[in-house]
Design an enzyme around this catalytic site. Structure first.
Site, PDB file in Angstrom:
ATOM      1  N   PHE A  23     -19.788   7.030  48.818  1.00 56.52           N
ATOM      2  CA  PHE A  23     -18.216   6.972  49.054  1.00 56.52           C
ATOM      3  C   PHE A  23     -17.819   5.624  48.104  1.00 56.52           C
ATOM      4  CE2 PHE A  23     -14.589   5.683  51.655  1.00 56.52           C
ATOM      5  CZ  PHE A  23     -13.944   6.881  51.622  1.00 56.52           C
ATOM      6  N   ALA A  58     -22.256   3.270  56.367  1.00 62.96           N
ATOM      7  CA  ALA A  58     -22.454   3.092  57.782  1.00 62.96           C
ATOM      8  C   ALA A  58     -24.150   3.840  57.486  1.00 62.96           C
ATOM      9  CB  ALA A  58     -21.817   3.875  58.589  1.00 62.96           C
ATOM     10  N   GLU A  59     -24.345   4.544  56.788  1.00 58.92           N
ATOM     11  CA  GLU A  59     -25.619   5.557  56.733  1.00 58.92           C
ATOM     12  C   GLU A  59     -26.664   4.535  56.160  1.00 58.92           C
ATOM     13  OE1 GLU A  59     -22.284   7.632  57.943  1.00 58.92           O
ATOM     14  OE2 GLU A  59     -22.565   7.079  56.038  1.00 58.92           O
ATOM     15  N   VAL A  82     -17.071  -1.332  51.105  1.00 56.63           N
ATOM     16  CA  VAL A  82     -16.163  -1.117  52.197  1.00 56.63           C
ATOM     17  C   VAL A  82     -14.948  -1.799  52.038  1.00 56.63           C
ATOM     18  CG1 VAL A  82     -16.171  -1.265  54.694  1.00 56.63           C
ATOM     19  CG2 VAL A  82     -18.330  -0.845  53.701  1.00 56.63           C
ATOM     20  N   ILE A  83     -13.872  -1.212  51.825  1.00 54.76           N
ATOM     21  CA  ILE A  83     -12.626  -1.847  51.496  1.00 54.76           C
ATOM     22  C   ILE A  83     -11.757  -1.431  52.716  1.00 54.76           C
ATOM     23  CG2 ILE A  83     -10.584  -1.468  50.074  1.00 54.76           C
ATOM     24  CD1 ILE A  83     -12.761  -0.105  47.950  1.00 54.76           C
ATOM     25  N   HIS A  89     -11.266   0.508  61.482  1.00 47.15           N
ATOM     26  CA  HIS A  89     -12.722   1.352  60.857  1.00 47.15           C
ATOM     27  C   HIS A  89     -13.252   0.462  60.158  1.00 47.15           C
ATOM     28  CE1 HIS A  89     -15.285   4.887  59.794  1.00 47.15           C
ATOM     29  NE2 HIS A  89     -15.095   4.238  58.741  1.00 47.15           N
ATOM     30  N   MET A 114     -28.745  -6.667  51.208  1.00 54.10           N
ATOM     31  CA  MET A 114     -27.179  -6.458  51.282  1.00 54.10           C
ATOM     32  C   MET A 114     -26.224  -6.718  50.158  1.00 54.10           C
ATOM     33  SD  MET A 114     -24.481  -6.613  54.418  1.00 54.10           S
ATOM     34  CE  MET A 114     -23.163  -7.603  53.312  1.00 54.10           C
ATOM     35  N   ARG A 128     -15.559  -7.499  41.371  1.00 51.42           N
ATOM     36  CA  ARG A 128     -17.101  -7.706  41.894  1.00 51.42           C
ATOM     37  C   ARG A 128     -18.167  -6.680  41.493  1.00 51.42           C
ATOM     38  NH1 ARG A 128     -13.431  -9.799  44.714  1.00 51.42           N
ATOM     39  NH2 ARG A 128     -13.720 -11.904  45.822  1.00 51.42           N
TER      40      ARG A 128
END
Length: 156
Positions: A23, A58-59, A82-83, A89, A114, A128
């Site tokens: 994603f 998330a996975e 993750v935006i 969410h 991470m 970034r």
């Protein structure tokens, strides 16, 4: 004072697993390339860099944990983006993903880094991923090299 342990960034003698989110691939693909570039620049043979894709951020923790517990890797690098959107969410994904990555590292005693961007906009994420703010995938790979080096020193 006793011993002081610092990362040496010598050519790694171990394998690394990059776990990346599919994603937001516009952002994640440059992060993956940055991580690989860092590892190769520091002497790692590209054949010792494995890549596993998760559907989303998330996975990532589960794949990281499986990789870390396999005993095949000296470090795991998690990459994703993750935006923030208009719903809650974002908060749920970021919180559970960060906790899961930390737990994978602590449970396996393998550095699980991470390198997941958590930003308010796509523009911030792209900055970034290799433009204004450097490449955070490269930075995550540097952290993996340093952590493994320090851990090896402490354990020997």
């Amino acid at each position: 004072m006793g011993a002081v342990y610092l990362g040496t960034y010598e050519p790694p003698k171990w394998r690394v697993l990059i776990v990346a989110s599919r994603f937001n691939e516009l952002v994640v693909d440059p992060l993956v390339e940055g991580a690989k570039r860092c590892l190769v620049r520091h002497g790692m043979d590209e054949a010792n860099i494995d890549l596993a894709y998760a559907p989303g951020a998330a996975e990532l923790p589960l794949l990281a944990k499986v990789g870390a517990k396999s005993g095949r890797y000296g470090a795991i690098i998690c990459l994703g983006a993750v935006i923030r959107g208009a719903t809650s969410h974002y908060d749920v994904v970021v919180s559970s993903m960060a906790s899961g990555i930390l737990n994978a590292s602590l449970e396996s005693e393998v550095p699980v880094i991470m390198g997941v961007l958590t930003t308010d906009s796509i523009e911030q994420a792209l900055e970034r991923a290799g433009t204004k703010a450097g490449n955070k995938g490269f930075d995550a790979a540097m952290a993996a090299l340093e952590m493994r080096s320090v851990m090896d020193q402490i354990q020997s």
